[in-house]
Write a protein that holds these residues in place. Structure first.
Motif, short mmCIF file in Angstrom:
data_model
loop_
_atom_site.label_atom_id
_atom_site.label_comp_id
_atom_site.label_asym_id
_atom_site.label_seq_id
_atom_site.Cartn_x
_atom_site.Cartn_y
_atom_site.Cartn_z
N ASP A 179 -13.45 19.01 -40.99
CA ASP A 179 -14.26 19.69 -41.98
C ASP A 179 -15.94 19.53 -42.79
O ASP A 179 -15.79 19.19 -43.44
CB ASP A 179 -13.80 21.06 -42.95
CG ASP A 179 -13.57 21.95 -42.26
OD1 ASP A 179 -14.53 22.50 -42.25
OD2 ASP A 179 -12.16 22.04 -42.12
N LEU A 185 -16.58 19.69 -46.89
CA LEU A 185 -16.16 21.05 -47.31
C LEU A 185 -14.59 21.56 -47.39
O LEU A 185 -13.97 20.84 -46.42
CB LEU A 185 -17.15 21.96 -46.00
CG LEU A 185 -18.66 21.93 -45.41
CD1 LEU A 185 -18.95 23.03 -44.09
CD2 LEU A 185 -19.25 22.09 -46.68
N ILE A 214 -11.41 26.52 -44.39
CA ILE A 214 -10.61 27.39 -44.28
C ILE A 214 -8.97 27.52 -44.14
O ILE A 214 -8.79 26.82 -42.89
CB ILE A 214 -11.69 28.77 -43.60
CG1 ILE A 214 -12.58 28.59 -43.60
CG2 ILE A 214 -11.24 29.78 -43.62
CD1 ILE A 214 -14.17 29.00 -42.44
N LEU A 229 -22.19 30.79 -45.22
CA LEU A 229 -20.99 30.20 -44.90
C LEU A 229 -20.05 31.05 -45.50
O LEU A 229 -20.15 31.59 -46.93
CB LEU A 229 -20.60 29.04 -45.25
CG LEU A 229 -21.42 27.70 -44.25
CD1 LEU A 229 -20.82 26.23 -44.12
CD2 LEU A 229 -21.19 28.08 -42.13
N GLU A 230 -18.83 31.21 -45.11
CA GLU A 230 -18.00 32.47 -45.45
C GLU A 230 -16.94 31.98 -46.11
O GLU A 230 -16.81 30.31 -44.79
CB GLU A 230 -17.25 33.20 -43.83
CG GLU A 230 -18.43 34.59 -43.85
CD GLU A 230 -17.68 34.98 -42.61
OE1 GLU A 230 -16.67 35.06 -42.45
OE2 GLU A 230 -18.38 35.81 -42.37
N SER A 253 -18.72 25.85 -37.75
CA SER A 253 -20.31 27.20 -37.70
C SER A 253 -21.40 26.67 -38.17
O SER A 253 -22.41 26.96 -38.61
CB SER A 253 -19.33 28.50 -38.71
OG SER A 253 -20.60 29.05 -39.59
N LYS A 274 -13.29 24.82 -38.35
CA LYS A 274 -14.03 26.01 -37.89
C LYS A 274 -14.98 26.63 -38.96
O LYS A 274 -15.47 26.42 -38.47
CB LYS A 274 -12.93 27.06 -37.98
CG LYS A 274 -13.84 28.70 -37.80
CD LYS A 274 -12.82 29.81 -37.73
CE LYS A 274 -14.22 31.14 -37.09
NZ LYS A 274 -12.64 32.71 -37.15
N ARG A 275 -15.35 25.69 -40.34
CA ARG A 275 -16.19 26.38 -40.96
C ARG A 275 -17.75 24.90 -40.91
O ARG A 275 -18.27 25.18 -41.37
CB ARG A 275 -15.81 26.34 -42.26
CG ARG A 275 -17.11 26.53 -43.61
CD ARG A 275 -16.45 26.31 -45.55
NE ARG A 275 -16.07 27.49 -45.80
CZ ARG A 275 -15.03 28.07 -45.92
NH1 ARG A 275 -13.87 27.20 -46.74
NH2 ARG A 275 -14.48 28.89 -46.33
N HIS A 278 -18.31 26.02 -51.11
CA HIS A 278 -17.27 25.66 -50.31
C HIS A 278 -17.15 23.93 -50.58
O HIS A 278 -16.85 22.90 -49.44
CB HIS A 278 -17.42 25.89 -48.43
CG HIS A 278 -17.47 27.32 -48.51
ND1 HIS A 278 -16.38 28.10 -49.30
CD2 HIS A 278 -18.40 28.49 -48.22
CE1 HIS A 278 -16.09 29.43 -48.40
NE2 HIS A 278 -17.79 29.51 -48.31
#
Length: 442
Positions: free
Chosen positions: A412, A382, A385, A441-442, A395, A391-392, A367
């Motif tokens: 981000d 990053l 999302i 991270l997702e 997180s 959000k990423r 990412h």
């Protein structure tokens, strides 16, 4: 020392927190109880490495002895003095010390209580200067997209962060914006100054043609845009802005609330880029974040334009109850002494290469779409999302905090700006923690 208030309060509802996801925070609070040098400690006693110098302000590290002692002594000696038609010695001494380290020509100081107030002060000085010079038609202010200049009406008007502007109506009139210089397609993973984008400064000529120079009072930019994600200008960009503003009689204002006091490895961003503005805005590192204070530095040409007419008449109808407050002035003097004693205003130049190498080792992780750096400030951008911007990175912020490192996120983008007393081992800890976080991270 009493620690009776260093425990978690039993109700968090009354405090409407600034720039915070209040509901999320109050479900899982992150509370600091004390700090020293490079670290915070939470109310649970957990140690957290400060990777952001608080909010870009604790440049000399936390609870430094000279600053603590200066505040204690000042509180017992002179707690407050009127700011209008009266003074106290330390306010004048601090102004002298600021002029000594500022770029040549910035010889006079106006005090404020924050970066936001410093911006408002600078904008008012610019508008009033043209009026006292007989050029009252110069009312326009030019900011920049993705610029951050605090949260008062003038600052968000010339600022260019959409989320900071959209709730507050029409703001100031007569404002226009330059494009920002961030170009991922051409400048991703730049080390230091990016190579592309100097021509974007010429957009100022387009704006001058559109509005006519006779209507434009000032251009305000950050040498490096910090709060919007560390946007670094290409070589020659700021010099070109300086040349265009001089050509058209427009004042150039540098917002150095973040870049001031050693962040780039020089006393100010103006020193790093070799460009001196007409007005320079500072705050944050001026008092090491300990007591709110800002300072606006102006040239003698601007100052002297107001020093006309009868001597008993107030020259500039502006100021604050706490302008040059004795406690803040004492903190400022001790902060500058600490910077000088420990060589902190230039330490970023020494550690910069190590910081750069460490940050860029994160290239290629999941990412990560950009890494950029200058002095002791850096950013890891990053990929958002889809459908859930910010959000990423948020997180990543939460996971880094749980792992014992404080980072800052905007959009981000992860921003880093450790105290200038940072050691290589601290840089390693920050980057190693981020490496683990980013992989998760997702």
């Amino acid at each position: 020392m009493s620690n009776r208030l260093n425990v978690a309060p039993n109700d968090l509802n009354a405090f409407w927190m600034p720039f915070t996801a209040n509901r999320q925070f109050k479900k899982a609070p992150r509370l600091f109880a004390r700090a020293k040098d490079m670290h915070y400690w939470t109310t649970e006693g957990r140690q957290v490495l400060d990777g952001t110098a608080g909010l870009w302000c604790v440049n000399a590290g936390h609870c430094r002895p000279k600053i603590v002692e200066a505040i204690q002594e000042q509180a017992a000696e002179l707690d407050y003095a009127p700011a209008f038609q009266m003074g106290h010695p330390k306010a004048f001494e601090l102004a002298n010390r600021l002029v000594e380290i500022a770029p040549e020509g910035l010889n006079h100081v106006l005090y404020t209580n924050s970066g936001s107030e410093s911006v408002e002060t600078a904008l008012k000085v610019a508008l009033a200067y043209h009026r006292v010079k007989g050029e009252g038609s110069r009312f326009r202010l030019i900011g920049r997209e993705r610029g951050y200049h605090g949260v008062n009406f003038g600052g968000i008007s010339v600022g260019g962060i959409v989320s900071n502007r959209k709730m507050f109506g029409t703001l100031l009139t007569g404002v226009d914006h330059l494009p920002h210089t961030h170009n991922l397609a051409k400048n991703a993973f730049s080390r230091g100054l990016p190579q592309h984008g100097v021509e974007l400064a010429d957009e100022l000529e387009r704006i001058v043609t559109l509005h006519d120079a006779s209507t434009i009072a000032a251009v305000i930019v950050e040498p490096v845009a910090g709060s919007t994600g560390v946007l670094i200008p290409p070589p020659g960009y700021l010099q070109r802005l300086r040349d265009i503003t001089k050509k058209h009689g427009i004042l150039l204002i540098f917002d150095e609330v973040i870049t001031g006091y050693g962040r780039l490895g020089t006393p100010f961003g103006a020193d790093y880029f070799g460009v001196t503005p007409d007005i320079m805005i500072t705050a944050k590192g001026l008092t090491n974040g300990v007591i709110p204070m800002g300072a606006v530095l102006v040239t003698s040409e601007i100052h002297d334009a107001f020093m006309q007419g009868p001597e008993h008449v107030i020259e500039f109808f502006h100021g604050y109850t706490y302008s040059g407050n004795p406690m803040a002035a004492a903190a400022g003097l001790a902060t500058l002494e600490t910077y000088k004693d420990e060589g902190l205003l230039t330490r970023g130049a020494e550690l910069g290469p190590y910081f750069e190498q460490a940050l860029h080792s994160l290239k290629g992780l999941p990412h990560v779409i950009d890494v950029r750096n200058i002095g002791l400030v850096g950013a890891i951008e990053l990929e958002p999302i889809a459908g859930s911007p910010t959000k990423r990175a948020f997180s990543a912020f939460l996971k880094a905090f749980e792992a014992g490192v404080l980072i800052r996120t905007t959009g981000d983008i992860i921003a880093l700006s450790p105290p200038l007393i940072v050691e290589k081992s601290h840089i390693d800890q920050i980057v190693d923690t981020l490496r683990t976080v980013l992989k998760s991270l997702e």
